[in-house]
Design an enzyme around this catalytic site. Structure first.
Site, mmCIF file in Angstrom:
data_model
loop_
_atom_site.group_PDB
_atom_site.id
_atom_site.type_symbol
_atom_site.label_atom_id
_atom_site.label_comp_id
_atom_site.label_asym_id
_atom_site.label_seq_id
_atom_site.Cartn_x
_atom_site.Cartn_y
_atom_site.Cartn_z
ATOM 1 N N THR A 106 0.827 -1.211 0.000
ATOM 2 C CA THR A 106 0.000 0.000 0.000
ATOM 3 C C THR A 106 0.863 1.263 0.000
ATOM 4 O O THR A 106 0.707 2.138 -0.860
ATOM 5 C CB THR A 106 -0.894 0.002 1.263
ATOM 6 O OG1 THR A 106 -1.552 -1.255 1.322
ATOM 7 C CG2 THR A 106 -1.908 1.109 1.239
ATOM 8 N N ALA A 110 13.653 19.665 -4.186
ATOM 9 C CA ALA A 110 14.829 18.907 -3.728
ATOM 10 C C ALA A 110 16.130 19.428 -4.341
ATOM 11 O O ALA A 110 17.202 19.211 -3.804
ATOM 12 C CB ALA A 110 14.656 17.438 -4.079
ATOM 13 N N LYS A 137 7.981 1.924 12.638
ATOM 14 C CA LYS A 137 8.053 2.380 14.050
ATOM 15 C C LYS A 137 8.518 1.280 14.989
ATOM 16 O O LYS A 137 9.218 1.536 15.956
ATOM 17 C CB LYS A 137 6.718 2.930 14.523
ATOM 18 C CG LYS A 137 5.532 2.017 14.295
ATOM 19 C CD LYS A 137 4.635 2.610 13.272
ATOM 20 C CE LYS A 137 3.811 1.555 12.570
ATOM 21 N NZ LYS A 137 3.153 2.065 11.394
ATOM 22 N N GLU A 140 9.802 10.148 9.156
ATOM 23 C CA GLU A 140 8.563 10.915 9.373
ATOM 24 C C GLU A 140 7.321 10.026 9.245
ATOM 25 O O GLU A 140 6.329 10.200 9.975
ATOM 26 C CB GLU A 140 8.494 12.059 8.344
ATOM 27 C CG GLU A 140 7.301 12.976 8.489
ATOM 28 C CD GLU A 140 7.311 13.775 9.780
ATOM 29 O OE1 GLU A 140 8.137 14.684 9.914
ATOM 30 O OE2 GLU A 140 6.482 13.491 10.665
ATOM 31 N N VAL A 151 5.473 7.801 12.355
ATOM 32 C CA VAL A 151 4.577 8.298 13.410
ATOM 33 C C VAL A 151 3.452 9.118 12.794
ATOM 34 O O VAL A 151 3.706 10.139 12.141
ATOM 35 C CB VAL A 151 5.345 9.151 14.444
ATOM 36 C CG1 VAL A 151 4.398 9.628 15.539
ATOM 37 C CG2 VAL A 151 6.503 8.369 15.044
ATOM 38 N N ASP A 173 1.279 -0.546 18.946
ATOM 39 C CA ASP A 173 1.611 0.355 17.835
ATOM 40 C C ASP A 173 1.716 1.807 18.344
ATOM 41 O O ASP A 173 2.663 2.523 18.013
ATOM 42 C CB ASP A 173 0.520 0.233 16.757
ATOM 43 C CG ASP A 173 0.697 1.211 15.622
ATOM 44 O OD1 ASP A 173 1.583 0.980 14.776
ATOM 45 O OD2 ASP A 173 -0.032 2.220 15.587
ATOM 46 N N LYS A 210 5.149 4.411 18.540
ATOM 47 C CA LYS A 210 5.194 5.798 18.043
ATOM 48 C C LYS A 210 5.511 6.766 19.178
ATOM 49 O O LYS A 210 6.306 7.701 19.019
ATOM 50 C CB LYS A 210 3.862 6.149 17.383
ATOM 51 C CG LYS A 210 3.564 5.301 16.138
ATOM 52 C CD LYS A 210 2.109 5.427 15.716
ATOM 53 C CE LYS A 210 1.790 4.571 14.493
ATOM 54 N NZ LYS A 210 0.357 4.393 14.269
ATOM 55 N N GLY A 224 -2.744 4.967 5.577
ATOM 56 C CA GLY A 224 -3.242 5.031 4.201
ATOM 57 C C GLY A 224 -2.117 5.266 3.226
ATOM 58 O O GLY A 224 -1.052 5.792 3.592
HETATM 59 N N1 HSE Z 1 -2.190 0.523 12.297
HETATM 60 C C1 HSE Z 1 -1.934 1.907 12.425
HETATM 61 C C2 HSE Z 1 -3.175 2.637 12.867
HETATM 62 C C3 HSE Z 1 -1.482 2.573 11.160
HETATM 63 O O1 HSE Z 1 -4.236 2.036 13.006
HETATM 64 O O2 HSE Z 1 -3.078 3.826 13.096
HETATM 65 C C4 HSE Z 1 -0.046 2.419 10.911
HETATM 66 O O3 HSE Z 1 0.715 2.859 11.979
#
Ligand code: HSE
Length: 439
Positions: free
Chosen positions: A13, A33, A105, A129, A132, A201, A205, A304
């Site tokens: 993705t 750049a 992360k 970047e 997070v 997760d 972060k 996304g």
């Molecule tokens: N799985 C994470 C979330 C997205 O639901 O925010 C990627 O860090």
């Protein structure tokens, strides 16, 4: 000047999104750049699918090491994820003198000290970047835009899956299990949702944000992590009646009097009038309290294809701009110069955390219960802020007692909870949710 050469490792993705954003905005990107940024190779197990996506003119490989070992490639973009193969290829890329851009992360929260030290020794950059809060430029904001400030605390909704689940539980009055199933059906939650719903997760972060905010080595293993399992929709409803929303927050706070910082992820009551309390669905938001800038809030999509690609491409532009700069004068990985990270600023144990609390006790509706409970709180030096009790339903003879406390220390609350839980009139496990005013 010859375009800088990029190898994309992991072409799912985010990899696909990165390829598309680079192609679509190539003029603006190269003007920013100072030279072109060209994808030379992509790595994906399904070679045919990769070839169909990139067309001719881009190398397609199945072995990540083919990219790491390609002498023409200047920047390796690692989008494989996890701590296994991803770690091997990142370390090998650094060893080969390549810059790395990653959205990983887990890798950086757990092995970041090793990765950054290796990169520093080799004079290459590791930009993250996208690791997070997806498309929100929070790393850059903390590391560069707020570099003149003393950061007091950072609090964020940094997991979209759990924020979606909480939003649905509140809006539809549904319980956790049924919303999780629906989230899985819609593709918001993974088949194995534990990284998201157990708070891991978010803790990955938060670990990175804490290091950047306070200049400490990454210490994921010291984070206190609680997820959403066990959260009742009753608590969401009662919290709302009292003027609060429940969010899964990652909080890191400086505690000078204890010589340390808090590092914790858990469900949290937030006053409904705070902007961050109104961040709904899969959106992310991070609040930063800093001494000069005051409070700032960063809001956007945390996941996304294209939002995350936006951050990956921004890092590619940064690395391209800085690739020829003297390594000692680039922006340091964790904001503070590597020899100035503060190992003495410890991560505090949860017992020392200061917070106020929401408590829900299922109690027998009989004489003296409230007084016994408030006595236990008083004996443990915990002051009550508000109490809510509805009359018991006909024939029920038991009810929910909701208590909000003023700020206290976690270990006092732990002790009080132990005593309260042992009362015969307390009929079920007590729900305890921390509360933050974020003011
Ligand atoms: N799985 C994470 C979330 C997205 O639901 O925010 C990627 O860090």
């Amino acid at each position: 000047m010859k375009p800088i050469q990029v190898g994309l490792l992991g072409f799912g993705t985010v990899g696909g999104g990165t390829f598309q954003v680079l192609a679509r905005n190539q003029d603006d990107i190269s003007r920013r750049a100072g030279r072109g940024i060209e994808v030379r190779a992509v790595c994906r197990r399904d070679l045919a699918a990769a070839r169909a996506a990139v067309g001719e003119g881009v190398r397609v490989v199945a072995d990540p090491m083919a990219i790491v070992n390609d002498p023409e490639i200047d920047i390796v973009v690692e989008l494989i994820g996890g701590e296994g193969v991803a770690k091997d290829v990142v370390m090998a890329a650094i060893d080969a003198g390549k810059h790395v851009v990653t959205a990983n992360k887990a890798l950086l929260a757990v092995h970041g000290n090793e990765v950054f030290a290796a990169a520093h020794a080799k004079g290459v950059m590791v930009a993250f970047e996208a690791a997070v809060a997806g498309g929100i430029p929070i790393i850059k904001a903390l590391r560069e835009s707020l570099a003149g400030n003393r950061i007091e605390w950072v609090a964020g909704i940094i997991n979209g899956t759990t924020n979606f689940i909480l939003s649905e539980m509140r809006a539809k009055g549904l319980d956790f299990d049924s919303v999780l199933k629906e989230a899985q059906r819609l593709g918001y939650a993974e088949a194995d949702p534990s990284f998201d719903v157990d708070g891991i997760d978010a803790a990955h972060k938060l670990t990175l944000l804490a290091s950047i905010a306070f200049g400490v080595p990454v210490q994921f293993d010291k984070a206190h992590v609680e997820g959403l399992r066990g959260l009742s929709s009753l608590d969401i409803k009662y919290a709302e009646q009292l003027g609060y929303r429940i969010k899964l927050l990652g909080i890191t706070r400086r505690r000078d009097e204890l010589g340390g910082i808090e590092l914790r992820v858990h469900p949290t009551l937030i006053p409904t009038q705070r902007l961050i309390a109104n961040v709904e669905g899969a959106m992310n938001a991070v609040m930063v309290q800093a001494d000069a800038a005051g409070t700032t809030l960063y809001y956007g999509k945390g996941a996304g294809a294209e939002p995350t690609a936006s951050s990956v491409v921004a890092d590619l532009v940064d690395v391209t701009r800085l690739a020829t700069a003297d390594p000692d004068h680039r922006v340091p990985h964790l904001a503070f110069q590597p020899d100035r990270l503060d190992g003495s600023l410890r991560i505090l144990p949860m017992s020392g955390v200061r917070s106020s609390y929401y408590l829900r006790l299922r109690v027998a509706d009989e004489t003296g219960v409230l007084s016994r409970i408030t006595t236990i709180l008083a004996e443990n030096d915990i002051s009550i802020d508000a109490v809510l009790q509805r009359e018991s339903l006909e024939g029920e003879r038991q009810t929910d007692l909701i208590i909000l406390t003023h700020t206290t220390v976690e270990e006092k609350m732990d002790r009080a909870l132990e005593f309260m839980q042992s009362l015969p009139s307390v009929l079920a496990p007590i729900a305890r949710i921390r509360k933050e005013d974020l003011a």
